[in-house]
Write a protein that holds these residues in place. Sequence first.
Motif, mmCIF file in Angstrom:
data_model
loop_
_atom_site.group_PDB
_atom_site.id
_atom_site.type_symbol
_atom_site.label_atom_id
_atom_site.label_comp_id
_atom_site.label_asym_id
_atom_site.label_seq_id
_atom_site.Cartn_x
_atom_site.Cartn_y
_atom_site.Cartn_z
ATOM 1 N N LYS A 55 11.084 3.070 -1.828
ATOM 2 C CA LYS A 55 10.810 1.798 -1.513
ATOM 3 C C LYS A 55 9.364 1.918 -1.858
ATOM 4 O O LYS A 55 8.196 0.977 -2.117
ATOM 5 C CB LYS A 55 11.433 0.703 -0.354
ATOM 6 C CG LYS A 55 12.436 0.170 -1.176
ATOM 7 C CD LYS A 55 13.330 -0.758 0.330
ATOM 8 C CE LYS A 55 14.075 -1.549 -1.093
ATOM 9 N NZ LYS A 55 14.627 -1.644 0.470
ATOM 10 N N ASP A 59 6.449 0.830 -3.918
ATOM 11 C CA ASP A 59 5.328 -0.271 -4.027
ATOM 12 C C ASP A 59 3.810 0.616 -4.141
ATOM 13 O O ASP A 59 2.503 -0.757 -4.863
ATOM 14 C CB ASP A 59 5.553 -0.893 -2.444
ATOM 15 C CG ASP A 59 5.260 -2.083 -2.295
ATOM 16 O OD1 ASP A 59 5.765 -3.439 -3.022
ATOM 17 O OD2 ASP A 59 3.890 -2.166 -1.362
ATOM 18 N N LYS A 63 1.082 -1.440 -6.348
ATOM 19 C CA LYS A 63 -0.098 -1.929 -6.130
ATOM 20 C C LYS A 63 -1.372 -0.747 -7.095
ATOM 21 O O LYS A 63 -2.194 -1.400 -7.229
ATOM 22 C CB LYS A 63 -0.088 -1.521 -4.528
ATOM 23 C CG LYS A 63 0.762 -2.698 -3.952
ATOM 24 C CD LYS A 63 0.037 -2.842 -3.054
ATOM 25 C CE LYS A 63 0.607 -4.377 -2.056
ATOM 26 N NZ LYS A 63 2.166 -3.391 -1.191
#
Lengths: 79, 221
Positions: A55, A59, A63
Motif C-alpha cells: 500500500k 501510494d 503521488k
Amino acid sequence: MKALVYVRLKSEVLDPQGQAIESALKNLGQKKISNVRQGKLIEMDINSHNIDEVKKTVDQVTKTLLANTVIEEYSIEIK
Amino acid sequence: MDVTIISFPGTNCDVDTANAVSRKLNTIPKIISCKEKEIPKSDLIIIPGGFSYGDYLRSGAIAAREPVMLDLVNKAKNGVYILGICNGFQILTEVNLLPGVLLKNNSLKFISKTIKIKIIRNDTFFTSSFAKNETVSIPVAHHDGNFFIEKKALMEIEDNQQIAMRYVDPINGSLNDIAGLYNQKFNVLGLMPHPERAIDIRTGSDDGIKFFESMLNFANI
C-alpha cells in the motif's frame, strides 16, 4: 500482489473527453446517461506479500508519477 | 552566453531551437540527453517542444522524472534562466517549476496555426525587446495547451503578475487565456507558442526574433 490504481480528473476539472463520449452515447440513443467522465486504470504486480508495504509503495509511486494531484484524484485497490 | 538544450525521446523541436539560438543568440548551444545527470554550465537552459515519451500517461509526466531533471531544478533554484517551449512548458509544470497543468484542448483537436499573442510583461530576461502589451504573431502546435490551475492559485499568479502572455482570441480553453507563465522569481518561463518557428518572415512571421533579442540584450548588460 496486484495493485489497481484508478486515476480520475477532479470533479471541478472540465473533462472534454468525457463530454465527447457522452455526446456519442446520446447519438446512440442513450438519452438517460449524463455526467460521463473518463479516467485511467493502471495495473501492476508487486513482488511482496506485506500488504502495508505494498500500500505504501503504490501510494508513493502514484503521488510521484501516476497522478497529478493538481487535477487528478486517485484510489488504490490491492488484490 | 552558454545555452543548453535538453532532448528527450520524442522531442522534435531541439534542432529548430538550436538553429534559432545559433542564428539569433550568436552562440552554438549544446544539445544534451535527458539521461545526463549533470547539465553543463549554462546561462540559459531550454526544454524544446515535441512529444516526449509520446505524451504517455500525461504530456510531460514521464520526462519530468528523468535523471537530468534533478540538476535542472537545482539550477532553476540558483537563478539559471530556463525556457520551456510547448512540451517544455508541460514538463516544467510536471516538475513543479511552474504552477498549474496543461490539459487537453477543450476542442479535443490538435491546433497548429499562427495566432496573435499579447506579451504582458516586457521587463524580464525573456521579453525586454517587446513593447508592453505588444501583440505578435507566433505559431502554436499543440494538443494539450489548455492551462488549468485551481482558483486560489490562479488569483495568486495573477496578483504576482506571473502571466507572460495571453492568447488574443481564446483557442484551447486556457484559464484567463494564459499562453505563457513565469515562476515567482521570473527566471523560469513556460510558453505554448513556438518563437523558434517565427524567426524568418519567409516562413510566415519573424516576431519570435524579439525573444532572442531580449535574451541577447540582457546577456550583454
